[in-house]
Scaffold this motif. Structure first.
Motif, short mmCIF file in Angstrom:
data_model
loop_
_atom_site.label_atom_id
_atom_site.label_comp_id
_atom_site.label_asym_id
_atom_site.label_seq_id
_atom_site.Cartn_x
_atom_site.Cartn_y
_atom_site.Cartn_z
N SER A 159 0.85 -1.20 0.00
CA SER A 159 0.00 0.00 0.00
C SER A 159 0.88 1.25 0.00
O SER A 159 2.01 1.22 0.48
CB SER A 159 -0.93 0.02 1.22
N GLY A 160 0.36 2.32 -0.55
CA GLY A 160 1.10 3.58 -0.60
C GLY A 160 2.01 3.71 -1.80
O GLY A 160 2.64 4.75 -1.99
N ALA A 161 2.12 2.67 -2.62
CA ALA A 161 2.96 2.69 -3.82
C ALA A 161 2.55 1.51 -4.68
O ALA A 161 1.73 0.68 -4.28
CB ALA A 161 4.44 2.61 -3.47
N GLN A 162 3.13 1.42 -5.87
CA GLN A 162 2.91 0.27 -6.73
C GLN A 162 4.25 -0.24 -7.25
O GLN A 162 5.20 0.53 -7.40
CB GLN A 162 1.98 0.63 -7.90
N TRP A 163 4.32 -1.56 -7.51
CA TRP A 163 5.54 -2.14 -8.01
C TRP A 163 5.56 -1.97 -9.52
O TRP A 163 4.65 -2.42 -10.23
CB TRP A 163 5.64 -3.61 -7.62
N ALA A 164 6.61 -1.33 -10.02
CA ALA A 164 6.69 -1.00 -11.44
C ALA A 164 7.66 -1.90 -12.19
O ALA A 164 8.33 -1.46 -13.11
CB ALA A 164 7.09 0.47 -11.60
N GLY A 165 7.78 -3.14 -11.78
CA GLY A 165 8.63 -4.08 -12.48
C GLY A 165 10.00 -4.24 -11.87
O GLY A 165 10.50 -5.36 -11.72
N SER A 166 10.63 -3.13 -11.50
CA SER A 166 11.97 -3.21 -10.91
C SER A 166 12.14 -2.27 -9.72
O SER A 166 13.19 -2.25 -9.10
CB SER A 166 13.03 -2.88 -11.96
N ALA A 167 11.11 -1.47 -9.42
CA ALA A 167 11.20 -0.52 -8.31
C ALA A 167 9.80 -0.05 -7.94
O ALA A 167 8.82 -0.29 -8.66
CB ALA A 167 12.08 0.67 -8.71
N LEU A 168 9.72 0.63 -6.79
CA LEU A 168 8.45 1.20 -6.35
C LEU A 168 8.20 2.53 -7.05
O LEU A 168 9.11 3.33 -7.24
CB LEU A 168 8.47 1.42 -4.84
#
Length: 246
Positions: A159-168
């Motif tokens: 929560s508070g962010a999303q995983w973008a493949g290699s980082a938050l």
């Protein structure tokens, strides 16, 4: 739950063998054995009295295991963990130095036991003090990658962010309040070890025992995408938490 051996007054927990993982299995089973009679007794009394169950969970239950606050969710989640504890007891006793390579944290009453067992096991293997170790976390572990000296943990949400493949990355306005987190590979390494992952831009992400963020199980440092500054990430209150079972 009526068929569980944990609710029988004469049930004895068998020895799980030596080693830190055996200790986790036995302690989990003992906690279930303490809590199961209280939960089952309340449900049985409610059934005999033909009354509806209370909407919230009693303090007695929460003192034995801090779970959901609604009755149906509590019983479901506790039952899943009780069955998992029994299954671990029924497996063949592992070698004293055994540690699993992958666990679902949703199957433990006290997931912190898994983390402490990994730390103690690593300290024994490296013949060092546990305080000389630091936790190294690899995000987005993939099938086929090495798990040597570590454990892949599943069952957490972000929560508070999303995983973008290699980082938050920051969440979009239309994003849900939380989403599944990628598998995390946890390893304890000696402080200042060359094996410790270092990122140019990162943030410390607490991992809580539940969505209410009641207590921290461990912390996982995570990389951030470019232009997502650590101070801004902190304002987003980024966190992981151990999810409820589907």
């Amino acid at each position: 739950m009526s068929g569980s051996p944990f609710i029988k007054g004469d049930y004895q927990i068998k020895e799980c063998g030596g080693g830190w993982w055996s200790c986790v299995c036995e302690c989990e089973a003992r906690d279930v054995c303490r809590a199961a009679p209280a939960v089952h007794g309340h449900l049985a009394r409610a059934a005999r009295n033909a009354r509806g169950l209370a909407l919230t969970v009693s303090d007695e239950w929460q003192m034995l295991w801090s779970g959901p606050t609604t009755m149906d969710s509590y019983v479901k989640e506790f039952g899943i963990r009780a069955r998992a504890a029994l299954a671990r007891l029924d497996t063949k006793q592992p070698a004293a130095d055994y540690m699993p390579t992958e666990v679902d944290l949703r199957s433990f009453l006290r997931p912190s036991r898994v983390i402490w067992a990994l730390r103690a096991h690593t300290a024994a293997r490296l013949n060092c003090n546990i305080h000389a170790l630091t936790l190294s976390v690899k995000w987005n572990w993939n099938e086929g990658e090495s798990t040597q000296s570590g454990i892949v943990v599943r069952g957490v949400r972000l929560s508070g962010a999303q995983w973008a493949g290699s980082a938050l990355a920051p969440c979009t306005a239309a994003a849900p309040p939380h989403a599944p987190a990628p598998p995390l590979l946890l390893r304890y390494v000696l402080q200042e070890s060359d094996n410790e992952l270092v990122w140019e831009r990162s943030v410390e992400v607490p991992v809580y025992n539940n969505e209410a963020r009641e207590s921290i199980v461990f912390s996982a440092r995570a990389p951030l995408v470019q232009h997502f500054e650590p101070d801004l990430a902190t304002l987003h209150a980024i966190a992981l938490f151990i999810a409820a079972n589907d």
